[in-house]
Design a protein around this motif. Structure first.
Motif, PDB file in Angstrom:
ATOM      1  N   GLY A 299       0.799  -1.239   0.000  1.00 47.72           N
ATOM      2  CA  GLY A 299       0.000   0.000   0.000  1.00 47.72           C
ATOM      3  C   GLY A 299       0.822   1.275   0.000  1.00 47.72           C
ATOM      4  O   GLY A 299       0.262   2.371  -0.086  1.00 47.72           O
ATOM      5  N   LYS A 300       2.141   1.169   0.107  1.00 46.28           N
ATOM      6  CA  LYS A 300       2.971   2.382   0.122  1.00 46.28           C
ATOM      7  C   LYS A 300       3.531   2.662  -1.274  1.00 46.28           C
ATOM      8  O   LYS A 300       3.767   1.732  -2.057  1.00 46.28           O
ATOM      9  CB  LYS A 300       4.169   2.203   1.065  1.00 46.28           C
ATOM     10  CG  LYS A 300       3.778   1.825   2.469  1.00 46.28           C
ATOM     11  CD  LYS A 300       3.857   3.028   3.364  1.00 46.28           C
ATOM     12  CE  LYS A 300       3.707   2.625   4.812  1.00 46.28           C
ATOM     13  NZ  LYS A 300       2.745   3.459   5.526  1.00 46.28           N
ATOM     14  N   LYS A 301       3.789   3.929  -1.536  1.00 45.79           N
ATOM     15  CA  LYS A 301       4.322   4.317  -2.853  1.00 45.79           C
ATOM     16  C   LYS A 301       5.640   5.072  -2.729  1.00 45.79           C
ATOM     17  O   LYS A 301       5.771   5.954  -1.894  1.00 45.79           O
ATOM     18  CB  LYS A 301       3.321   5.224  -3.573  1.00 45.79           C
ATOM     19  CG  LYS A 301       2.347   4.463  -4.456  1.00 45.79           C
ATOM     20  CD  LYS A 301       1.414   5.411  -5.162  1.00 45.79           C
ATOM     21  CE  LYS A 301       0.094   5.464  -4.410  1.00 45.79           C
ATOM     22  NZ  LYS A 301      -0.741   6.593  -4.754  1.00 45.79           N
ATOM     23  N   LEU A 302       6.542   4.703  -3.623  1.00 44.73           N
ATOM     24  CA  LEU A 302       7.815   5.424  -3.751  1.00 44.73           C
ATOM     25  C   LEU A 302       7.760   6.240  -5.044  1.00 44.73           C
ATOM     26  O   LEU A 302       7.354   5.707  -6.092  1.00 44.73           O
ATOM     27  CB  LEU A 302       8.979   4.423  -3.850  1.00 44.73           C
ATOM     28  CG  LEU A 302      10.298   4.974  -4.409  1.00 44.73           C
ATOM     29  CD1 LEU A 302      11.067   5.746  -3.337  1.00 44.73           C
ATOM     30  CD2 LEU A 302      11.186   3.849  -4.953  1.00 44.73           C
ATOM     31  N   ALA A 303       8.141   7.510  -4.983  1.00 41.12           N
ATOM     32  CA  ALA A 303       8.275   8.305  -6.214  1.00 41.12           C
ATOM     33  C   ALA A 303       9.757   8.442  -6.530  1.00 41.12           C
ATOM     34  O   ALA A 303      10.553   8.784  -5.658  1.00 41.12           O
ATOM     35  CB  ALA A 303       7.648   9.679  -6.022  1.00 41.12           C
TER      36      ALA A 303
ATOM     37  N   SER B   7      17.274   0.366  -8.962  1.00 46.14           N
ATOM     38  CA  SER B   7      17.553  -0.255  -7.674  1.00 46.14           C
ATOM     39  C   SER B   7      16.507   0.196  -6.648  1.00 46.14           C
ATOM     40  O   SER B   7      15.961  -0.616  -5.893  1.00 46.14           O
ATOM     41  CB  SER B   7      18.969   0.147  -7.246  1.00 46.14           C
ATOM     42  OG  SER B   7      19.274  -0.328  -5.992  1.00 46.14           O
ATOM     43  N   PHE B   8      16.207   1.501  -6.624  1.00 44.91           N
ATOM     44  CA  PHE B   8      15.157   2.010  -5.732  1.00 44.91           C
ATOM     45  C   PHE B   8      13.817   1.372  -6.063  1.00 44.91           C
ATOM     46  O   PHE B   8      13.070   0.974  -5.171  1.00 44.91           O
ATOM     47  CB  PHE B   8      15.032   3.537  -5.862  1.00 44.91           C
ATOM     48  CG  PHE B   8      15.857   4.284  -4.866  1.00 44.91           C
ATOM     49  CD1 PHE B   8      15.580   4.191  -3.509  1.00 44.91           C
ATOM     50  CD2 PHE B   8      16.920   5.077  -5.276  1.00 44.91           C
ATOM     51  CE1 PHE B   8      16.354   4.882  -2.581  1.00 44.91           C
ATOM     52  CE2 PHE B   8      17.694   5.766  -4.346  1.00 44.91           C
ATOM     53  CZ  PHE B   8      17.401   5.660  -2.996  1.00 44.91           C
ATOM     54  N   GLU B   9      13.535   1.289  -7.366  1.00 49.76           N
ATOM     55  CA  GLU B   9      12.222   0.777  -7.749  1.00 49.76           C
ATOM     56  C   GLU B   9      12.110  -0.705  -7.393  1.00 49.76           C
ATOM     57  O   GLU B   9      11.095  -1.141  -6.859  1.00 49.76           O
ATOM     58  CB  GLU B   9      11.968   1.043  -9.243  1.00 49.76           C
ATOM     59  CG  GLU B   9      11.909   2.559  -9.486  1.00 49.76           C
ATOM     60  CD  GLU B   9      11.413   2.987 -10.861  1.00 49.76           C
ATOM     61  OE1 GLU B   9      11.330   4.197 -11.077  1.00 49.76           O
ATOM     62  OE2 GLU B   9      11.116   2.112 -11.705  1.00 49.76           O
ATOM     63  N   SER B  10      13.183  -1.460  -7.653  1.00 54.00           N
ATOM     64  CA  SER B  10      13.057  -2.886  -7.315  1.00 54.00           C
ATOM     65  C   SER B  10      13.048  -3.062  -5.804  1.00 54.00           C
ATOM     66  O   SER B  10      12.367  -3.958  -5.298  1.00 54.00           O
ATOM     67  CB  SER B  10      14.092  -3.741  -8.027  1.00 54.00           C
ATOM     68  OG  SER B  10      15.351  -3.382  -7.642  1.00 54.00           O
TER      69      SER B  10
ATOM     70  N   SER C 146       4.556   0.099  -4.329  1.00 53.83           N
ATOM     71  CA  SER C 146       4.550   0.397  -5.764  1.00 53.83           C
ATOM     72  C   SER C 146       5.336   1.676  -6.041  1.00 53.83           C
ATOM     73  O   SER C 146       5.728   2.387  -5.104  1.00 53.83           O
ATOM     74  CB  SER C 146       3.120   0.494  -6.299  1.00 53.83           C
ATOM     75  OG  SER C 146       2.320   1.169  -5.376  1.00 53.83           O
ATOM     76  N   VAL C 147       5.562   1.933  -7.326  1.00 56.88           N
ATOM     77  CA  VAL C 147       6.421   3.060  -7.685  1.00 56.88           C
ATOM     78  C   VAL C 147       5.778   3.937  -8.756  1.00 56.88           C
ATOM     79  O   VAL C 147       5.062   3.449  -9.634  1.00 56.88           O
ATOM     80  CB  VAL C 147       7.815   2.594  -8.191  1.00 56.88           C
ATOM     81  CG1 VAL C 147       8.617   1.969  -7.079  1.00 56.88           C
ATOM     82  CG2 VAL C 147       7.719   1.638  -9.357  1.00 56.88           C
ATOM     83  N   ILE C 148       6.023   5.246  -8.621  1.00 57.98           N
ATOM     84  CA  ILE C 148       5.627   6.201  -9.651  1.00 57.98           C
ATOM     85  C   ILE C 148       6.850   7.089  -9.905  1.00 57.98           C
ATOM     86  O   ILE C 148       7.807   7.028  -9.133  1.00 57.98           O
ATOM     87  CB  ILE C 148       4.426   7.073  -9.210  1.00 57.98           C
ATOM     88  CG1 ILE C 148       4.749   7.802  -7.885  1.00 57.98           C
ATOM     89  CG2 ILE C 148       3.166   6.249  -9.079  1.00 57.98           C
ATOM     90  CD1 ILE C 148       3.698   8.843  -7.493  1.00 57.98           C
TER      91      ILE C 148
END
Ligand code: NCD
Length: 304
Positions: free
Chosen positions: A38-42, A55-58, A66-68
């Motif tokens: 449920g958390k998102k990384l931009a 690397s951040f996204e994986s 998830s990532v945006i």
């Protein structure tokens, strides 16, 4: 709320905890698979990147999040003239944590000052690259079993290489570290860093030739000549192949010396070294994912 702008934002004790967590992740991946559900990384990247962004996204995907984001300033509203301060306020409404890379020194700091979510500096111009340093330290600690008592060689573009600057800052906090800086005259370590070493009585030498100091090194940190930070093409062309680490030079090194490189490599390490057991630069990439997972958990204050 905490941000990461410099490796010094964490105490040595906090870094130890972070690396313990990264090693636990390494050996028990499944335990962390839903830690960030449920958390998102931009990821906001205004400069090219392969490793750091992916690397951040994986890392976030491995944690169940998830990532945006965007991977080039031209596809963001920066191209319309939006400031970093405004962009981060907007991103704060979309994501829980943000990693930002920018060609201007200090831009991630400006973002952090306006952000309501944790901001991670993923590289700011020729200044700092703290998560590469966390990667480097974790790699050394995991492969050597300690973070002290080393003769460290840093070779190549010590002037513009932000990974070098962050690594020096971080290593001076550990006991019995001695530096040997290997660079052409034009690409020497900036004075503000050697001033810190002098002030703290940390031994360092500056040399031009790699061969003569090779036998003394516990690890050798090779770097790419930072083409994008040069003011003229001619200087870059003259300096780009100043150092090429090859089999002949490796024969001079200790049998357990580690070769590190933040990557991307251009010509400074010959591919014939890749199968040498001392070549640790691809292992380093793997440790980068573990340490970024540990960092995201720490900044988001997620307990597993
Ligand atoms: C480094 C960087 O961007 O500073 N790359 C990376 O993030 N691993 C090193 C470089 O580009 O030479």
């Amino acid at each position: 709320m905490r941000h990461l702008m410099s490796p010094l934002d964490f105490t040595v004790e906090e870094l130890d905890k972070l690396f313990d967590l990264a090693n636990d992740i390494e050996h028990n991946m499944a335990k962390y698979a839903h830690a960030c559900d449920g958390k998102k990384l931009a990821t906001c990247f205004y400069e090219p990147s392969t490793r750091t962004r992916l690397s951040f996204e994986s890392a976030m995907l491995n944690l169940g999040g998830s990532v945006i984001g965007f991977s080039d300033a031209g596809s963001s509203s920066a191209s319309k003239g939006e400031s970093v301060s405004d962009t981060i306020r907007v991103i704060s409404c979309f994501a829980d944590i943000c990693a930002i890379r920018h060609p201007k020194e200090g831009a991630p700091m400006v973002a952090a000052s306006k952000s309501s979510i944790p901001v991670i500096n993923a590289g700011d111009g020729g200044h700092q690259h703290p998560t590469q340093t966390l990667t480097d330290l974790l790699t050394i600690r995991s492969l050597k079993g300690k973070l002290k008592n080393f003769t460290v060689g840093l070779c190549g573009d010590l002037k513009f290489g932000r990974t070098v600057h962050s690594l020096i800052h971080a290593l001076i906090r550990y006991p019995d570290i001695q530096f040997i800086f290997i660079s052409p005259e034009e690409l020497k370590v900036p004075d503000y860093l050697t001033d810190i070493l002098k002030e703290k009585n940390i031994p360092y030498e500056e040399v031009i030739r790699l061969e003569e100091i090779m036998p003394r090194l516990d690890f050798l940190y090779m770097t790419r000549v930072q083409k994008e930070r040069f003011f003229n093409e001619e200087d870059y062309v003259r300096l780009k192949d100043f150092y090429i680490l090859d089999k002949t030079k490796m024969e001079l090194a200790k049998s357990d010396m580690l070769v590190l490189h933040p990557l991307p490599r251009v010509n400074e390490i010959s591919v014939e070294i890749d199968d040498d057991p001392r070549a640790a630069y691809f292992k380093q990439v793997q440790y980068g994912v573990y340490v970024r997972m540990a960092l995201v958990l720490t900044l988001l204050e997620v307990e597993v």
